[in-house]
Design an enzyme around this catalytic site. Structure first.
Site, PDB file in Angstrom:
ATOM      1  N   SER A 105       0.858  -1.177   0.000  1.00 16.36           N
ATOM      2  CA  SER A 105       0.000   0.000   0.000  1.00 16.36           C
ATOM      3  C   SER A 105       0.895   1.228   0.000  1.00 16.36           C
ATOM      4  CB  SER A 105      -0.907   0.014   1.238  1.00 16.36           C
ATOM      5  OG  SER A 105      -1.567   1.266   1.375  1.00 16.36           O
ATOM      6  N   TYR A 119      -3.156  -0.195  10.294  1.00 19.96           N
ATOM      7  CA  TYR A 119      -3.106  -0.680   8.906  1.00 19.96           C
ATOM      8  C   TYR A 119      -1.759  -0.351   8.282  1.00 19.96           C
ATOM      9  CZ  TYR A 119      -4.282  -1.296   3.977  1.00 19.96           C
ATOM     10  OH  TYR A 119      -4.289  -1.702   2.669  1.00 19.96           O
TER      11      TYR A 119
END
Length: 210
Positions: A105, A119
Site C-alpha cells: 500500500s 493498517y
C-alpha cells in the site's frame, strides 16, 4: 485477469466464492484452479501451493494479493503473516526467473492522515519482508517486488464510499485507481519486463505520495 490475458494459467485462493473469477479466466482460454483457503491461516499455505504445483506441473509467479482492514489481529494475520506463509511455501517450488509480487500500500511508505496507524504498520511490515526476501532469493534468480496501490475502487474502499471525499482531496490526479490499472503493473512485473526489478516498491497511487 491481467495475468490470464497475457498468457498465464492462474490459480486463485478464496474464502467465499470464486466462480466469477473462474469463468472470466476460462473465457480467455487459459486454465484456472480455484482453491478454498484462508490467508489468515498459515497452515493453508503449503497445501494450497502443493496443489497448484501438482495441478499445473509448476509454479512461476506468486502474487500475495489478500488484504484486510479493521482489527489489528486480523490485519496482521492476513496482510503480514499470510503473505509470509505463502511466500515461504512458494519458494520451495519457484524456479530461477520466478517472481513474488506482494501487494502493499502507499500507506506502507507514508502515512498522510491520522487514524490508520495499525493498517499502515502492517503494510510497512510487508515492505520490510519484500526487501529482505529480495536479498535472500536473489542468488536463486528469484525476484521479489511490491506494488503499492493508493486509493483503488474496490469493495473495501469504493470510489463512491463515505471515505472517498477525504482521499480524493489528497490525490493529484483527482480520482481513484481502477483495479485493472493496478493489475497491469503487477502483470508487467511478473512478465519479461520485470526480470531486473527486485527489492523495489512501485507506487500506483495517483501521485498522493509524490
Amino acid at each position: 485477469m491481467a495475468l490470464a490475458e497475457r498468457g498465464a494459467d492462474v490459480a486463485v485462493t478464496y474464502k467465499q466464492d470464486a466462480s466469477a473469477v473462474v469463468e472470466a479466466v476460462k473465457a480467455t482460454g487459459r486454465r484456472v484452479l480455484a482453491l478454498r483457503a484462508d490467508a489468515a491461516d498459515p497452515a493453508s499455505a503449503e497445501p494450497a501451493v502443493r496443489e497448484v504445483v501438482e495441478h499445473f506441473g509448476a509454479l512461476d509467479v506468486l502474487v500475495n494479493n489478500a488484504g484486510v482492514a479493521g482489527d489489528l489481529d486480523d490485519m496482521w494475520a492476513v496482510n503480514v503473516r499470510g503473505a509470509w506463509s505463502y511466500a515461504q511455501a512458494a519458494v520451495e517450488h519457484l524456479p530461477s526467473g520466478g517472481r513474488i509480487v506482494n501487494i502493499g500500500s502507499n500507506l506502507g511508505d507514508r502515512v498522510p492522515f491520522p487514524g490508520i496507524t495499525a493498517y499502515a504498520m502492517t503494510k510497512f511490515a510487508v515492505t520490510g519482508m519484500t526487501r529482505g526476501l529480495a536479498r535472500d532469493l536473489a542468488p536463486r534468480g528469484i525476484t521479489v517486488v511490491q506494488v503499492d496501490p493508493g486509493s483503488t475502487d474496490t469493495d473495501m474502499n469504493p470510489a463512491d464510499g463515505p471515505n472517498a471525499p477525504g482521499q480524493l482531496g489528497l490525490i493529484p490526479l483527482g480520482r481513484f485507481a481502477a483495479p485493472r490499472e493496478v493489475a497491469a503493473v503487477v502483470a508487467d512485473l511478473a512478465g519479461p519486463s520485470g526480470a531486473y526489478v527486485t527489492g523495489a516498491s512501485i507506487r500506483v497511487d495517483g501521485g498522493i505520495n509524490a
